[in-house]
Motif scaffolding. Structure first.
Motif, PDB file in Angstrom:
ATOM      1  N   THR A 101      12.114  35.885   6.465  1.00 44.38           N
ATOM      2  CA  THR A 101      12.498  34.089   6.078  1.00 44.38           C
ATOM      3  C   THR A 101      13.014  34.131   4.591  1.00 44.38           C
ATOM      4  O   THR A 101      13.006  34.511   3.895  1.00 44.38           O
ATOM      5  N   LYS A 102      14.289  33.060   4.191  1.00 44.18           N
ATOM      6  CA  LYS A 102      14.261  33.607   3.286  1.00 44.18           C
ATOM      7  C   LYS A 102      14.741  31.927   2.900  1.00 44.18           C
ATOM      8  O   LYS A 102      15.623  31.056   3.646  1.00 44.18           O
ATOM      9  N   GLY A 103      14.104  31.737   1.841  1.00 44.27           N
ATOM     10  CA  GLY A 103      14.724  29.911   1.629  1.00 44.27           C
ATOM     11  C   GLY A 103      15.572  29.454   0.567  1.00 44.27           C
ATOM     12  O   GLY A 103      15.352  30.660  -0.535  1.00 44.27           O
ATOM     13  N   PHE A 104      16.364  27.909   1.220  1.00 47.93           N
ATOM     14  CA  PHE A 104      16.753  27.317   0.441  1.00 47.93           C
ATOM     15  C   PHE A 104      16.532  26.425  -0.213  1.00 47.93           C
ATOM     16  O   PHE A 104      15.883  25.508  -0.463  1.00 47.93           O
ATOM     17  N   ALA A 105      17.890  26.233  -1.241  1.00 49.18           N
ATOM     18  CA  ALA A 105      17.412  24.632  -2.178  1.00 49.18           C
ATOM     19  C   ALA A 105      17.361  23.545  -1.268  1.00 49.18           C
ATOM     20  O   ALA A 105      17.992  23.858   0.475  1.00 49.18           O
ATOM     21  N   ASN A 106      17.193  22.853  -1.704  1.00 48.93           N
ATOM     22  CA  ASN A 106      16.688  21.033  -0.905  1.00 48.93           C
ATOM     23  C   ASN A 106      15.843  21.407   0.825  1.00 48.93           C
ATOM     24  O   ASN A 106      16.219  21.018   1.809  1.00 48.93           O
ATOM     25  N   GLY A 107      15.072  22.539   0.860  1.00 43.86           N
ATOM     26  CA  GLY A 107      14.054  22.596   2.305  1.00 43.86           C
ATOM     27  C   GLY A 107      15.118  23.267   2.566  1.00 43.86           C
ATOM     28  O   GLY A 107      14.085  23.275   3.768  1.00 43.86           O
ATOM     29  N   PHE A 108      15.776  24.133   2.630  1.00 46.96           N
ATOM     30  CA  PHE A 108      16.363  24.536   3.972  1.00 46.96           C
ATOM     31  C   PHE A 108      15.527  26.279   3.533  1.00 46.96           C
ATOM     32  O   PHE A 108      15.649  26.272   2.703  1.00 46.96           O
TER      33      PHE A 108
END
Length: 255
Positions: free
Chosen positions: A211-218
């Motif tokens: 899993t890769k987390g991104f900005a703004n909750g994505f």
């Protein structure tokens, strides 16, 4: 004592421990999510004939540790029965759940609760309802060096997803999640589904993903999943084996 009896006794013992444990605290508020997945896998079995699904959930958690929530997804495993000549219109899963989360210590947390799976729709006379109620108990250890470990047991209080005389069925979920670099997490899962009085429906499933987390909750999750489910039993009217090995991509937005 069978493995199922051991799991039930362990759950009861775990509940006693909860009564003796100090209460934990959680951050109060409402949280939600919307996800698009290439295939809705539930305990390793495709719920949507290996097609994409749109999913959403909403949860309220109190400072005390109590929480309540709801979650939904489109499905097709019930409406697909029309290909067998069984007139079922349901194409939606709606779940309602609630429970309590707390901590034994800074690195050991627990979660107990109940969940109801509801499949609204029209069913023929005599059709055993797929609606299912479960209770569950889980425990999580960590993080240790960026890794958390978890175990959860779910116990069916009703017939399990329409299987006849299957109340008392259980599912054991084991998982580990390792954040090997910031915003990147390796996900490992293994599970076992027991179905009371329906041995042919029992199976194990497993998953390996990242899993890769991104900005703004994505976030984006890519996973390889497989089962040892009985192929003829889990093959639908369209000839698709719903427990076969597959790669699933899921995009999620939390808020």
């Amino acid at each position: 004592m069978t493995h199922r009896s051991i799991a039930i006794v362990s759950s009861i013992a775990f509940g006693v421990l909860l009564a003796l444990a100090p209460a934990g605290s959680a951050h109060a508020g409402v949280a939600g999510s919307v996800a698009l997945t290439s295939d809705y896998l539930f305990r390793g079995i495709s719920q949507n004939n290996q097609e994409p699904a749109l999913q959403a959930g909403l949860e309220y958690a109190a400072d005390s540790g109590l929480y309540v929530g709801t979650w939904g997804s489109n499905i097709s495993w019930l409406s697909d029965l029309t290909a067998f000549g069984i007139p079922v219109s349901s194409s939606l899963e709606l779940d309602v759940y609630g429970g309590y989360r707390g901590k034994f210590s800074d690195t050991v947390a627990y979660d107990v609760g109940a969940l109801y799976y509801w499949y609204p729709g029209d069913y023929p006379s005599g059709f055993n309802s797929p609606d299912t109620g479960e209770i569950y108990a889980g425990i999580t250890f960590g993080p240790y060096a960026g890794t958390t470990f978890g175990a959860k047991y779910s116990y069916a209080l009703t017939d399990l997803f329409g299987y006849t005389d299957s109340d008392g069925s259980g599912y054991l979920d084991l998982n580990a999640n390792w954040e090997f670099v910031p915003t990147w997490t390796l996900n490992v899962h293994g599970g076992r589904q027991w179905v009371e009085n329906n041995d042919v429906a029992e199976y194990a499933d497993w998953k390996l993903g990242v899993t890769k987390g991104f900005a703004n909750g994505f976030s984006a999750a890519l996973a390889y999943a497989d089962t040892d489910a009985d192929e003829p039993f889990y093959t639908n009217a369209y000839g698709n084996f719903l427990g076969e090995d597959t790669v699933v991509l899921t995009i999620t937005k939390t808020f």
